[in-house]
Design an enzyme around this catalytic site. Structure first.
Site, PDB file in Angstrom:
ATOM      1  N   CYS A  85       0.832  -1.367   0.018  1.00  6.09           N
ATOM      2  CA  CYS A  85      -0.076  -0.124   0.069  1.00  6.09           C
ATOM      3  C   CYS A  85       0.978   1.090  -0.003  1.00  6.09           C
ATOM      4  CB  CYS A  85      -0.909   0.000   1.177  1.00  6.09           C
ATOM      5  SG  CYS A  85      -2.069  -1.414   1.201  1.00  6.09           S
ATOM      6  N   ALA A 139       0.412   3.077  -5.917  1.00  5.77           N
ATOM      7  CA  ALA A 139      -1.026   2.426  -5.610  1.00  5.77           C
ATOM      8  C   ALA A 139      -1.948   3.365  -5.538  1.00  5.77           C
ATOM      9  CB  ALA A 139      -0.770   1.270  -4.758  1.00  5.77           C
ATOM     10  N   ARG A 198      -1.927   6.821  -5.605  1.00  8.14           N
ATOM     11  CA  ARG A 198      -2.099   7.930  -6.399  1.00  8.14           C
ATOM     12  C   ARG A 198      -2.416   7.612  -8.089  1.00  8.14           C
ATOM     13  NH1 ARG A 198       1.878  10.132  -8.546  1.00  8.14           N
ATOM     14  NH2 ARG A 198       3.763   8.699  -7.737  1.00  8.14           N
ATOM     15  N   SER A 239      -1.046  -5.416   3.562  1.00 11.54           N
ATOM     16  CA  SER A 239       0.127  -4.486   3.826  1.00 11.54           C
ATOM     17  C   SER A 239       0.669  -5.216   5.129  1.00 11.54           C
ATOM     18  CB  SER A 239      -0.274  -3.071   3.945  1.00 11.54           C
ATOM     19  OG  SER A 239       1.066  -2.336   4.467  1.00 11.54           O
ATOM     20  N   TYR A 243       0.774 -10.555   3.741  1.00 16.06           N
ATOM     21  CA  TYR A 243       0.434 -10.721   2.265  1.00 16.06           C
ATOM     22  C   TYR A 243      -0.017 -12.119   2.263  1.00 16.06           C
ATOM     23  CZ  TYR A 243       3.954  -6.815   2.153  1.00 16.06           C
ATOM     24  OH  TYR A 243       4.410  -5.758   2.432  1.00 16.06           O
ATOM     25  N   LEU A 274       5.038  -3.674  -4.404  1.00 14.60           N
ATOM     26  CA  LEU A 274       6.029  -3.730  -3.150  1.00 14.60           C
ATOM     27  C   LEU A 274       7.321  -3.394  -3.707  1.00 14.60           C
ATOM     28  CD1 LEU A 274       5.153  -7.582  -2.137  1.00 14.60           C
ATOM     29  CD2 LEU A 274       4.684  -5.440  -0.799  1.00 14.60           C
ATOM     30  N   LYS A 280       6.977  -1.935 -12.003  1.00 11.90           N
ATOM     31  CA  LYS A 280       8.154  -1.847 -12.852  1.00 11.90           C
ATOM     32  C   LYS A 280       9.363  -1.610 -11.689  1.00 11.90           C
ATOM     33  CE  LYS A 280       6.447   1.758 -13.495  1.00 11.90           C
ATOM     34  NZ  LYS A 280       5.553   2.372 -12.822  1.00 11.90           N
ATOM     35  N   ARG A 331      13.911   3.612  -2.289  1.00 11.36           N
ATOM     36  CA  ARG A 331      14.854   3.644  -3.533  1.00 11.36           C
ATOM     37  C   ARG A 331      16.139   3.798  -3.187  1.00 11.36           C
ATOM     38  NH1 ARG A 331      10.518   7.190  -6.669  1.00 11.36           N
ATOM     39  NH2 ARG A 331      10.190   7.619  -4.534  1.00 11.36           N
ATOM     40  N   TYR A 352      13.374  17.965 -12.182  1.00 15.58           N
ATOM     41  CA  TYR A 352      12.749  16.554 -12.869  1.00 15.58           C
ATOM     42  C   TYR A 352      12.556  17.051 -14.322  1.00 15.58           C
ATOM     43  CZ  TYR A 352       8.647  13.900 -14.307  1.00 15.58           C
ATOM     44  OH  TYR A 352       8.049  13.147 -15.071  1.00 15.58           O
TER      45      TYR A 352
END
Length: 337
Positions: free
Chosen positions: A20, A24, A26, A44, A65, A81, A104, A172, A246
């Site tokens: 979550c 997902a 937006r 979640s 999960y 995830l 992705k 990330r 950006y």
């Protein structure tokens, strides 16, 4: 080139959502609902987070999960995830008999992607990677400019995707979760160069050189670039990274002109993109129709799963993407921030 595929009266599929997170919330869950499918359950690690989604979108909320996969009212699983968890949970979803739409990149490695493709083929389930931008009609407009000879023979493909630096604690920046700019942003540029090579789908692409800028404190790559050779002698230049203003764009430079898009990967559904065509004697900007790439990709997934579309070409495309990303990583010379 994929076309717009939204059909509110089309076949329905019952989705369960694993993870979550922001994308997902937006983009994908609203798109599932816009195209007429149904989300029946959110899972979640945190029950509170799953309930937040259920309160907004409807459906049930479960903590953990495995509890989602134990349900009998889920036809397809959307795996939202972190990348490092995609293989484990997409595999478990396929083993449970569900179709899988994964964020992705599909997996962190080619071996993991190959494992999922084999399993999906064995189980007769549809497996897809949630790249949405190929399903926006602006790319069809670019392909038409090229096909009509308006820029002459394409010689150079320039593709960039950069975003501001990620905050402390962002997934990330976590190597254990599949972090890094290549797997977060570089995969878009790799998918874009393959899109431009249709119908060959990137066959014959060669990675001539690459760099990855590693942040030693984080242990992940924060920026990178790659030089690709294309069939026919053209070249592709890919650039991506965190810590940048950006930018999400590409251009095709030909023997007689250049065509470009400035919102190539993330245009909102309300945006009318602008295609820029530059020739020796003129510069022209063409405003294109708005399109809903998020709903388009979900609708295409639903239709393929419900209709039992042949999986062979889809599996080959998934492997070609994973192989290209792996070649970029394997070729890259590291530099250090």
């Amino acid at each position: 080139m994929p076309k717009s595929t939204i059909d509110p009266n089309g076949p329905r599929l019952r989705f369960g959502v694993l993870g979550c997170g922001d994308i997902a919330w937006r983009n994908t869950v609203p798109a599932i609902q816009r195209c007429g499918a149904e989300v029946v359950v959110f899972a979640s690690r945190s029950g509170d987070r799953a309930r937040r989604f259920a309160d907004r979108f409807g459906g049930a909320a479960v903590e953990g999960y495995e509890r989602l996969l134990a349900r009998t009212d889920v036809d397809a699983v959307y795996v939202a995830l972190p990348t490092g968890l995609h293989h484990t949970w997409a595999r478990r979803a396929l083993e449970s008999g569900r179709h899988v739409l994964a964020e992705k990149p599909l997996t962190a490695t080619l071996d993991e992607a190959a494992d999922l493709v084999r399993l999906a083929a064995q189980r007769g389930r549809w497996l897809a990677e949630n790249f949405t931008f190929p399903y926006h009609s602006q790319h069809t407009a670019v392909q038409k400019v090229i096909a009509d000879g308006e820029i002459g023979r394409p010689r150079v493909y320039e593709i960039v995707f950069g975003i501001p630096a990620r905050p402390d604690g962002d997934i990330r920046n976590d190597p254990e979760l599949g972090g890094g700019a290549l797997l977060d942003l570089g995969v878009y540029t790799a998918r874009a160069i393959r899109l431009m090579c249709e119908p060959a789908d990137g066959a014959g692409l060669e990675v001539a050189g690459a760099t990855l800028n590693i942040d030693p404190a984080l242990g992940v790559d924060v920026a990178g670039s790659a030089l690709l050779g294309l069939p026919g002698g053209a070249t592709g230049h890919l650039s991506f990274g965190f810590g940048l203003a950006y930018r999400s764009a590409y251009a095709v430079w030909g023997s007689e002109g250049r065509v470009s898009l400035q919102r190539a990967f993330t245009p909102p559904a309300s945006l009318r993109p602008v295609l820029r065509l530059e020739r020796q004697d003129r510069v022209e900007e063409r405003t294109l129709p708005a399109d809903d790439q998020h709903a388009n990709v979900v609708a295409a997934f639903v239709r393929a799963a419900v209709d039992g579309a042949p999986f062979g070409p889809q599996g080959e495309s998934l492997l070609r993407q994973a192989a290209l990303v792996q070649r970029i990583r394997g070729t890259a010379k590291p530099s250090f921030a």
